[in-house]
Design an enzyme around this catalytic site. Sequence first.
Site, mmCIF file in Angstrom:
data_model
loop_
_atom_site.group_PDB
_atom_site.id
_atom_site.type_symbol
_atom_site.label_atom_id
_atom_site.label_comp_id
_atom_site.label_asym_id
_atom_site.label_seq_id
_atom_site.Cartn_x
_atom_site.Cartn_y
_atom_site.Cartn_z
ATOM 1 C CB SER A 1 -51.172 4.358 28.694
ATOM 2 O OG SER A 1 -50.388 3.773 29.718
ATOM 3 C CB THR B 1 -42.630 4.892 27.846
ATOM 4 O OG1 THR B 1 -43.691 5.412 27.048
ATOM 5 C CG2 THR B 1 -42.234 5.931 28.890
HETATM 6 C C1 FNR Z 1 -48.412 10.790 31.638
HETATM 7 N N1 FNR Z 1 -47.408 10.340 30.779
HETATM 8 C C2 FNR Z 1 -47.362 8.995 30.428
HETATM 9 N N2 FNR Z 1 -46.450 8.546 29.523
HETATM 10 C C3 FNR Z 1 -46.435 7.254 29.111
HETATM 11 O O1 FNR Z 1 -45.600 6.888 28.288
HETATM 12 N N3 FNR Z 1 -47.347 6.371 29.629
HETATM 13 C C4 FNR Z 1 -48.282 6.723 30.550
HETATM 14 O O2 FNR Z 1 -49.096 5.892 30.972
HETATM 15 C C5 FNR Z 1 -48.280 8.081 30.997
HETATM 16 N N4 FNR Z 1 -49.172 8.502 31.952
HETATM 17 C C6 FNR Z 1 -49.290 9.847 32.245
HETATM 18 C C7 FNR Z 1 -50.302 10.297 33.108
HETATM 19 C C8 FNR Z 1 -50.476 11.663 33.329
HETATM 20 C C9 FNR Z 1 -51.571 12.104 34.248
HETATM 21 C C10 FNR Z 1 -49.635 12.600 32.712
HETATM 22 C C11 FNR Z 1 -49.820 14.088 32.904
HETATM 23 C C12 FNR Z 1 -48.607 12.165 31.887
HETATM 24 C C13 FNR Z 1 -46.516 11.304 30.106
HETATM 25 C C14 FNR Z 1 -47.153 11.847 28.815
HETATM 26 O O3 FNR Z 1 -47.198 10.864 27.824
HETATM 27 C C15 FNR Z 1 -46.374 13.048 28.236
HETATM 28 O O4 FNR Z 1 -45.016 12.703 28.118
HETATM 29 C C16 FNR Z 1 -46.513 14.337 29.033
HETATM 30 O O5 FNR Z 1 -47.809 14.457 29.584
HETATM 31 C C17 FNR Z 1 -46.224 15.532 28.150
HETATM 32 O O6 FNR Z 1 -46.222 16.713 28.883
HETATM 33 P P1 FNR Z 1 -47.470 17.734 29.003
HETATM 34 O O7 FNR Z 1 -48.078 17.875 27.632
HETATM 35 O O8 FNR Z 1 -48.418 17.078 29.983
HETATM 36 O O9 FNR Z 1 -46.829 18.962 29.519
#
Ligand code: FNR
Length: 349
Positions: free
Chosen positions: A104, A153
């Site tokens: 990220s 994203t």
């Molecule tokens: C995320 N997600 C996320 N996505 C992204 O593009 N940049 C980011 O910095 C973050 N940060 C983030 C933190 C936390 C704690 C979570 C749980 C999620 C979203 C992530 O990339 C992804 O789309 C989801 O986590 C997928 O779903 P599941 O596998 O957690 O159910």
Amino acid sequence: MTLTDFEDAARSVLDAASWAYVAGGADTQLTVRANTDAFDQVWLRPRALGGSGAKPDTSVTLLGQRLQLPVLLAPTSPQRLLHEDAEIATARAAESAGTLSIVSTDSHHVFADVTGSVGSDSWFQLYAYRSRDDVAATIALAEEAGATAIVVTVDASYAARRISTRRAGFRTPAHVDFGNLRSLGVLTGEIPDGARIDRLPLTWDDLEWIRSRTDLPIVVKGVLRGEDAERCVGLGVEGVIVSNHGGRQLDGAVPSLIALEQVAAAISDRALVLLDGGVRSGVHVVKALALGADAVCIGRPYLWGLGLAGQQGVEAVLDLLRSEIEDTLLQLGADSVADIGADFAIRAR
Ligand code: FNR
């Protein structure tokens, strides 16, 4: 024995506010639940007397990069909440499982420190802060660090209503930092207390401009409509991630697995289609493959492993998934991930 065992164990060791941040989604968390529940509406169709009985081949090639597993580690932040080695532990675990992590923009460790700690590929996830100049600088950071793809994203330009996280009183702890944002100068001084730094509201023009700024493959994360996927491909994007951000942005957004079929039908002959959201087992991975995904990403499940035992914990999660995928392929009468086509799944009516 299951990923939910990791979930239960992680819940018991993390403080309540950090747990709420990781587990939580927007508002009522309907989409968080529905992402996983959607897998129960799809049934697998084993092939009678199929398969050679040899150990199934779980490898895939994505954007010319060969991976041993059709499972990537989704970008998440801040991983320092879970383990002091944060993204470095995650990237090393991905390397040892033969897959890759997507780092990220909001990572604790600067991107070059993450790529420098592994010999394998990493993808960089782009958040757009402040201005196009800063976005250009962010892309340059990824290129200089040796990223092999940029994941843009597009579903998190606006702050979400994360009620459960707010109720738990989550604040970013002092030991968590945002290395890339510091080196870009987007973040100076104190770390914001749970409040986030404003992002640019991205437009199609911005995506076209981002495309023109880099020769790296671009994967757009947060696509839930076939027509949007078509438009991405029309702009010269190499792939999309069908995702609702793990239910963390829009409560009521369509579960990723339900959106997948339309997106795959629109572009899977020309571009990479990944899915994330709710994947909690090898059976889930194979269902997503049968409905048109080239591979999936997981978010929370590897964070559970990271919180429990750092790199080793993430490795244990990936190892469990690998063995579940192998078992699922054997039971289906398939010799490889490549064998899995639409004929292996049927939707409940
Ligand atoms: C995320 N997600 C996320 N996505 C992204 O593009 N940049 C980011 O910095 C973050 N940060 C983030 C933190 C936390 C704690 C979570 C749980 C999620 C979203 C992530 O990339 C992804 O789309 C989801 O986590 C997928 O779903 P599941 O596998 O957690 O159910």
